[in-house]
Scaffold this motif. Structure first.
Motif, PDB file in Angstrom:
ATOM      1  N   ARG A  56      40.761  46.056  33.603  1.00  0.00           N
ATOM      2  CA  ARG A  56      40.443  44.795  34.273  1.00  0.00           C
ATOM      3  C   ARG A  56      38.935  44.591  34.281  1.00  0.00           C
ATOM      4  O   ARG A  56      38.194  45.474  34.714  1.00  0.00           O
ATOM      5  CB  ARG A  56      40.990  44.789  35.706  1.00  0.00           C
ATOM      6  N   PRO A  57      38.462  43.452  33.776  1.00  0.00           N
ATOM      7  CA  PRO A  57      37.014  43.212  33.741  1.00  0.00           C
ATOM      8  C   PRO A  57      36.399  43.236  35.133  1.00  0.00           C
ATOM      9  O   PRO A  57      37.051  42.874  36.124  1.00  0.00           O
ATOM     10  CB  PRO A  57      36.911  41.811  33.123  1.00  0.00           C
ATOM     11  N   SER A  58      35.153  43.668  35.215  1.00  0.00           N
ATOM     12  CA  SER A  58      34.427  43.627  36.486  1.00  0.00           C
ATOM     13  C   SER A  58      34.065  42.199  36.850  1.00  0.00           C
ATOM     14  O   SER A  58      34.009  41.841  38.029  1.00  0.00           O
ATOM     15  CB  SER A  58      33.153  44.480  36.386  1.00  0.00           C
ATOM     16  N   SER A  59      33.820  41.386  35.823  1.00  0.00           N
ATOM     17  CA  SER A  59      33.549  39.962  36.037  1.00  0.00           C
ATOM     18  C   SER A  59      33.811  39.223  34.736  1.00  0.00           C
ATOM     19  O   SER A  59      33.934  39.828  33.672  1.00  0.00           O
ATOM     20  CB  SER A  59      32.104  39.733  36.495  1.00  0.00           C
ATOM     21  N   GLY A  60      33.902  37.900  34.846  1.00  0.00           N
ATOM     22  CA  GLY A  60      34.166  37.081  33.671  1.00  0.00           C
ATOM     23  C   GLY A  60      35.640  36.740  33.521  1.00  0.00           C
ATOM     24  O   GLY A  60      36.472  37.107  34.358  1.00  0.00           O
ATOM     25  N   GLN A  61      35.944  36.045  32.437  1.00  0.00           N
ATOM     26  CA  GLN A  61      37.303  35.550  32.209  1.00  0.00           C
ATOM     27  C   GLN A  61      37.810  35.921  30.819  1.00  0.00           C
ATOM     28  O   GLN A  61      37.040  36.006  29.863  1.00  0.00           O
ATOM     29  CB  GLN A  61      37.340  34.020  32.341  1.00  0.00           C
ATOM     30  N   VAL A  62      39.126  36.131  30.744  1.00  0.00           N
ATOM     31  CA  VAL A  62      39.829  36.298  29.472  1.00  0.00           C
ATOM     32  C   VAL A  62      40.877  35.199  29.409  1.00  0.00           C
ATOM     33  O   VAL A  62      41.848  35.224  30.167  1.00  0.00           O
ATOM     34  CB  VAL A  62      40.504  37.676  29.369  1.00  0.00           C
ATOM     35  N   LEU A  63      40.671  34.225  28.542  1.00  0.00           N
ATOM     36  CA  LEU A  63      41.597  33.103  28.428  1.00  0.00           C
ATOM     37  C   LEU A  63      42.358  33.191  27.109  1.00  0.00           C
ATOM     38  O   LEU A  63      41.753  33.350  26.043  1.00  0.00           O
ATOM     39  CB  LEU A  63      40.862  31.763  28.492  1.00  0.00           C
ATOM     40  N   ILE A  64      43.673  33.121  27.201  1.00  0.00           N
ATOM     41  CA  ILE A  64      44.521  33.065  26.014  1.00  0.00           C
ATOM     42  C   ILE A  64      45.322  31.773  26.091  1.00  0.00           C
ATOM     43  O   ILE A  64      46.078  31.554  27.045  1.00  0.00           O
ATOM     44  CB  ILE A  64      45.439  34.291  25.924  1.00  0.00           C
ATOM     45  N   ASP A  65      45.102  30.916  25.107  1.00  0.00           N
ATOM     46  CA  ASP A  65      45.694  29.567  25.113  1.00  0.00           C
ATOM     47  C   ASP A  65      45.407  28.850  26.429  1.00  0.00           C
ATOM     48  O   ASP A  65      46.273  28.177  27.000  1.00  0.00           O
ATOM     49  CB  ASP A  65      47.199  29.643  24.857  1.00  0.00           C
ATOM     50  N   GLY A  66      44.191  29.032  26.923  1.00  0.00           N
ATOM     51  CA  GLY A  66      43.756  28.358  28.133  1.00  0.00           C
ATOM     52  C   GLY A  66      44.176  29.017  29.432  1.00  0.00           C
ATOM     53  O   GLY A  66      43.762  28.586  30.510  1.00  0.00           O
ATOM     54  N   GLN A  67      44.986  30.066  29.358  1.00  0.00           N
ATOM     55  CA  GLN A  67      45.485  30.755  30.552  1.00  0.00           C
ATOM     56  C   GLN A  67      44.555  31.918  30.881  1.00  0.00           C
ATOM     57  O   GLN A  67      44.337  32.810  30.055  1.00  0.00           O
ATOM     58  CB  GLN A  67      46.887  31.292  30.301  1.00  0.00           C
ATOM     59  N   ASP A  68      44.003  31.910  32.086  1.00  0.00           N
ATOM     60  CA  ASP A  68      43.093  32.968  32.501  1.00  0.00           C
ATOM     61  C   ASP A  68      43.893  34.206  32.888  1.00  0.00           C
ATOM     62  O   ASP A  68      44.579  34.232  33.916  1.00  0.00           O
ATOM     63  CB  ASP A  68      42.239  32.496  33.682  1.00  0.00           C
ATOM     64  N   MET A  69      43.822  35.238  32.053  1.00  0.00           N
ATOM     65  CA  MET A  69      44.592  36.463  32.301  1.00  0.00           C
ATOM     66  C   MET A  69      44.202  37.131  33.606  1.00  0.00           C
ATOM     67  O   MET A  69      45.035  37.746  34.278  1.00  0.00           O
ATOM     68  CB  MET A  69      44.361  37.435  31.138  1.00  0.00           C
ATOM     69  N   THR A  70      42.934  37.022  33.973  1.00  0.00           N
ATOM     70  CA  THR A  70      42.459  37.715  35.182  1.00  0.00           C
ATOM     71  C   THR A  70      42.979  37.073  36.463  1.00  0.00           C
ATOM     72  O   THR A  70      42.918  37.687  37.530  1.00  0.00           O
ATOM     73  CB  THR A  70      40.917  37.732  35.224  1.00  0.00           C
ATOM     74  N   ALA A  71      43.511  35.849  36.365  1.00  0.00           N
ATOM     75  CA  ALA A  71      43.994  35.140  37.556  1.00  0.00           C
ATOM     76  C   ALA A  71      45.505  35.240  37.735  1.00  0.00           C
ATOM     77  O   ALA A  71      46.050  34.706  38.704  1.00  0.00           O
ATOM     78  CB  ALA A  71      43.579  33.665  37.487  1.00  0.00           C
ATOM     79  N   LEU A  72      46.198  35.938  36.828  1.00  0.00           N
ATOM     80  CA  LEU A  72      47.654  35.984  36.878  1.00  0.00           C
ATOM     81  C   LEU A  72      48.167  36.994  37.904  1.00  0.00           C
ATOM     82  O   LEU A  72      47.574  38.056  38.099  1.00  0.00           O
ATOM     83  CB  LEU A  72      48.215  36.349  35.499  1.00  0.00           C
ATOM     84  N   ALA A  73      49.276  36.651  38.513  1.00  0.00           N
ATOM     85  CA  ALA A  73      49.980  37.603  39.377  1.00  0.00           C
ATOM     86  C   ALA A  73      50.606  38.681  38.495  1.00  0.00           C
ATOM     87  O   ALA A  73      50.820  38.469  37.299  1.00  0.00           O
ATOM     88  CB  ALA A  73      51.062  36.874  40.174  1.00  0.00           C
ATOM     89  N   PRO A  74      50.919  39.858  39.051  1.00  0.00           N
ATOM     90  CA  PRO A  74      51.446  40.965  38.231  1.00  0.00           C
ATOM     91  C   PRO A  74      52.637  40.582  37.353  1.00  0.00           C
ATOM     92  O   PRO A  74      52.690  40.955  36.185  1.00  0.00           O
ATOM     93  CB  PRO A  74      51.830  42.010  39.283  1.00  0.00           C
ATOM     94  N   LYS A  75      53.604  39.830  37.881  1.00  0.00           N
ATOM     95  CA  LYS A  75      54.769  39.459  37.097  1.00  0.00           C
ATOM     96  C   LYS A  75      54.376  38.552  35.932  1.00  0.00           C
ATOM     97  O   LYS A  75      54.850  38.711  34.800  1.00  0.00           O
ATOM     98  CB  LYS A  75      55.805  38.761  37.985  1.00  0.00           C
ATOM     99  N   GLN A  76      53.482  37.583  36.195  1.00  0.00           N
ATOM    100  CA  GLN A  76      53.015  36.679  35.144  1.00  0.00           C
ATOM    101  C   GLN A  76      52.233  37.451  34.077  1.00  0.00           C
ATOM    102  O   GLN A  76      52.346  37.173  32.886  1.00  0.00           O
ATOM    103  CB  GLN A  76      52.121  35.595  35.748  1.00  0.00           C
ATOM    104  N   LEU A  77      51.449  38.427  34.513  1.00  0.00           N
ATOM    105  CA  LEU A  77      50.659  39.221  33.574  1.00  0.00           C
ATOM    106  C   LEU A  77      51.566  40.025  32.650  1.00  0.00           C
ATOM    107  O   LEU A  77      51.321  40.106  31.433  1.00  0.00           O
ATOM    108  CB  LEU A  77      49.707  40.147  34.342  1.00  0.00           C
TER     109      LEU A  77
END
Length: 334
Positions: A56-77
């Motif tokens: 998990r990044p310390s800061s910043g964003q990882v977007l795949i097809d516009g979806q921010d992976m760092t903001a997903l709940a565990p099930k969504q991830l």
């Protein structure tokens, strides 16, 4: 599309914090084969593990097809990760399972019917060229065969993205080429975006369309492979593109020119053509050239004839060639 925005990763150590990644910004387009290259310790493996959030990044964003992976709940991830396949240097196969059962494993976890999983597994064995290895165990396979099974397993969840973390580093050159050709074929046939993490420029040359050079956790430069190979902009880039580059102050001769190959056909023998067309012979004092998808890149240092007329004839011929830059080196010495 994969977008990394100001991505940073810091690890605590006994001597304080260590910044493995520092404000990384990258955009990887759909369908690309994108290389991330750097020396050992550059942060490459941390970067690829941040893309699917194994780290998990310390800061910043990882977007795949516009979806921010760092903001997903565990099930969504977990759901999102199914669209990201990954292969590793050491294959990571389950030794107690046959090849077919290794491939079926992620489908079983996803709840697919066993018969359906087996059918799909056999299709994937065909794709990677090992239909006869369904009942074999990993211990019975060569390194290249193990990596093919690992690739088939990674494809089992129908990923949009395939992450390759030093996937050919444990293989011999011939096997490496066959695995890279397989990855290239999968990219073309299935439209899967491929991210290749490597310390080997030869891997980038072989199949990548774009490349980012990573050094001490930072992206130093990025662009098409042709752009970066033709004219690396940073010291980190030059170290990787020309690891054994010619240093002018180590050579001595008169009438020296440096020619740079800027992407013309690598199958045109320039020096031989010069001798045949002009009847002029030159000395190759040093060279660092490479073939990238049939295009020539790199530099060559030539010693022209002492005779001024012959030297001028050679210089005019070289300057008339397409995709070649010629630079006189008037003050070089040994």
């Amino acid at each position: 599309m994969i977008e990394l925005r100001q991505l940073s990763k810091t690890f605590p150590t006994s001597e304080g914090s260590f910044d493995a990644l520092k404000d990384v910004n990258l955009t990887i387009s759909d369908g690309d084969i994108f290389g991330v290259v750097g020396m050992s310790g550059a942060g490459k493996s941390t970067l690829v593990r941040c893309i699917n959030l194994l780290e998990r990044p310390s800061s910043g964003q990882v977007l795949i097809d516009g979806q921010d992976m760092t903001a997903l709940a565990p099930k969504q991830l977990r759901q999102m990760r199914r669209s990201i396949g990954m292969i590793f240097q050491q294959f990571n196969l389950l030794m107690q399972r046959t090849c077919l059962k290794n491939i079926c494993f992620p489908m079983e976890i996803a709840g697919m019917d066993a018969a359906q999983a087996r059918q799909k597994g056999m299709q994937l064995l065909e794709i990677v060229g090992l239909p006869d290895k369904a009942g074999a165990y990993p211990v019975q396979l060569s390194g290249g065969q193990k990596q093919r099974i690992a690739i088939a397993r990674a494809l089992a969840s129908d990923p949009k993205v395939l992450l390759c973390d030093e996937a050919t580093s444990a293989l011999d050159p011939t096997t490496t080429r066959s695995i890279l050709r397989l990855i290239q074929d999968i990219n073309r046939r299935m439209g899967i975006t491929v991210v290749i993490i490597t310390h080997e420029m030869a891997v980038v040359e072989e199949i990548c369309s774009h490349v980012a050079i990573l050094d001490h956790g930072r992206v130093m430069e990025t662009g098409t492979v042709e752009e970066v190979f033709q004219n690396p902009q940073t010291e980190a880039g030059r170290r990787l593109v020309y690891p054994d580059g010619v240093r002018l102050d180590q050579l001595s001769a008169a009438n020296v020119v440096r020619i740079a190959f800027n992407g013309g056909s690598s199958y045109e023998p320039l020096i031989a053509s010069l001798a045949i067309d002009c009847g002029v012979k030159v000395n190759i004092l040093g060279a660092d050239t490479r073939n990238v998808n049939g295009q020539a890149f790199g530099t060559m240092l030539l010693g022209l004839p002492q005779d001024g007329t012959e030297a001028a004839k050679a210089l005019a011929y070289l300057r008339a060639q397409p995709d070649v830059t010629v630079e006189e080196v008037p003050d070089y010495h040994g």
